[in-house]
Design a protein around this motif. Structure first.
Motif, short mmCIF file in Angstrom:
data_model
loop_
_atom_site.label_atom_id
_atom_site.label_comp_id
_atom_site.label_asym_id
_atom_site.label_seq_id
_atom_site.Cartn_x
_atom_site.Cartn_y
_atom_site.Cartn_z
N LEU A 1 1.64 -3.39 -6.62
CA LEU A 1 2.02 -4.61 -7.34
C LEU A 1 2.38 -4.32 -8.79
O LEU A 1 3.32 -4.91 -9.35
N VAL A 2 1.64 -3.40 -9.42
CA VAL A 2 1.97 -3.01 -10.80
C VAL A 2 3.35 -2.38 -10.84
O VAL A 2 4.17 -2.67 -11.74
N GLU A 3 3.65 -1.52 -9.87
CA GLU A 3 4.97 -0.89 -9.82
C GLU A 3 6.06 -1.92 -9.55
O GLU A 3 7.17 -1.82 -10.07
N GLN A 4 5.72 -2.92 -8.72
CA GLN A 4 6.71 -3.93 -8.35
C GLN A 4 7.09 -4.82 -9.52
O GLN A 4 8.26 -5.11 -9.74
N PHE A 5 6.08 -5.25 -10.30
CA PHE A 5 6.34 -6.25 -11.34
C PHE A 5 6.10 -5.74 -12.77
O PHE A 5 6.57 -6.34 -13.73
N VAL B 1 -2.84 -1.13 -3.12
CA VAL B 1 -2.02 -2.35 -3.15
C VAL B 1 -1.84 -2.82 -4.59
O VAL B 1 -0.74 -3.25 -4.98
N ALA B 2 -2.90 -2.73 -5.38
CA ALA B 2 -2.79 -3.11 -6.80
C ALA B 2 -1.78 -2.22 -7.52
O ALA B 2 -0.97 -2.71 -8.33
N LEU B 3 -1.80 -0.92 -7.24
CA LEU B 3 -0.81 -0.02 -7.83
C LEU B 3 0.61 -0.41 -7.40
O LEU B 3 1.54 -0.36 -8.20
N LEU C 1 0.83 -1.20 0.00
CA LEU C 1 0.00 0.00 0.00
C LEU C 1 0.87 1.25 0.00
O LEU C 1 0.59 2.22 -0.73
N LEU C 2 1.91 1.27 0.83
CA LEU C 2 2.82 2.42 0.86
C LEU C 2 3.52 2.59 -0.49
O LEU C 2 3.76 3.72 -0.93
N GLN C 3 3.87 1.49 -1.14
CA GLN C 3 4.48 1.59 -2.46
C GLN C 3 3.49 2.15 -3.47
O GLN C 3 3.85 2.93 -4.35
#
Length: 308
Positions: free
Chosen positions: A294-298, A290-292, A250-252
């Protein structure tokens, strides 16, 4: 170079002075809250700031001294060990973990593992509390329900059982999210303040370059699986673990919004609206963030370093 050879005596070592001062200021700020003094709540949220100033400006030696001084001051000025334990659990241990992993060898601060620790540490606390309170009287869920009911009664609020149940189920995640905000905000402000005065040990972190460790999203996924497979009367623990482990994602997601909206003229009102929605519609807005994350992560490649 030793202190003697550099002509600096031990009492004049800036690390000693900074650590002792930071520990005392942090303890005094916490004591204002523990004793119900004016502005105590605000000062409590600022209590980790001196710790980060000492660690990010003068190193882990100064931070370690600040930690010891703060704990000793809290023990001497309080009745019992509860205030010191609360301060350690909320700020002392997390700050030590964040600085210990963030100040590792490298040209700038590391952010990936410290960000993950904002979910891992609350998860450890939840697991420990669950084991500590395990018993025939209802365990963690019963203690949380009693605490929520008592808190609402002291505020003069007569809440229905369904509302109490909802608060109980979200309480661990709400506390973890708020403490994550507080720790991240204090660390960021300390780094910015030190860099402005040329005292920062490392250059500031670029949020858009931050990535959680690649293995981290597997942890909330495993917690979700445990939640789905749990018995109906034993879902609180895996659900709480799922929610607290989702806090770094969420913080990401929030970091994505802050960086992507930077060139937009109406960035401030949009961010303000997001925070209001996160407060009012906690769960749906949190899922989107959280979805954002995950998108940023992967889904996005990490930008190349500035000097490449």
């Amino acid at each position: 170079m030793s202190l003697q050879s550099s002509g600096t005596s031990l009492p004049d070592d800036p690390r000693i002075l900074a650590g002792a001062a930071a520990g005392l200021v942090s303890a005094v700020a916490a004591l204002f809250a523990f004793n119900g003094l004016p502005m105590g709540t605000m000062l409590f949220w600022l209590s980790p700031l001196p710790l980060f100033l000492a660690g990010l400006g003068f190193g882990l030696v100064a931070f370690g001294l600040a930690l010891v001084v703060a704990v000793v001051a809290l023990l001497l000025a309080s009745h019992g060990v509860a205030p010191a334990l609360v301060w350690l659990g909320a700020y002392g241990v997390p700050a030590a973990l964040l600085l210990g992993t963030g100040l590792k060898a490298g040209p700038q601060l590391s952010l990936g593992l410290p960000l993950a620790l904002l979910g891992l540490w609350p998860a450890v606390v939840v697991l420990f509390a669950s084991l500590w309170l395990a018993g025939p009287d209802g365990g963690l869920e019963a203690e949380l329900r009693q605490a929520v009911s008592l808190g609402l009664a002291r505020m003069g609020v007569e809440a229905p059982a369904a509302m109490v149940e909802r608060i109980v189920r979200l309480k661990a995640a709400a506390v973890a999210l708020w403490l994550g905000f507080v720790l991240a905000a204090n660390a960021g402000f300390a780094q910015r303040l030190l860099a402005r005065h040329g005292l920062a040990l490392r250059p500031g972190v670029v949020w858009r370059h931050a990535r959680l460790p690649r293995w981290y999203p597997a942890l909330p996924a495993l917690a979700v699986l445990a939640w789905v497979l749990a018995e109906p009367d034993a879902t609180l623990l895996p659900m709480s673990l799922t929610l607290v482990l989702a806090v770094p994602l969420l913080l990401q997601g929030l970091a994505v919004l802050h960086t992507r909206l930077r060139p937009v003229a109406w960035r401030a009102p949009v961010l303000a609206a997001v925070y209001v929605l996160l407060f009012v519609f906690s769960l749906p807005c949190a899922v989107i963030l959280v979805a954002l994350g995950l998108v940023e992560q992967f889904g996005r490649a990490l930008p190349p370093p500035a000097n490449s």
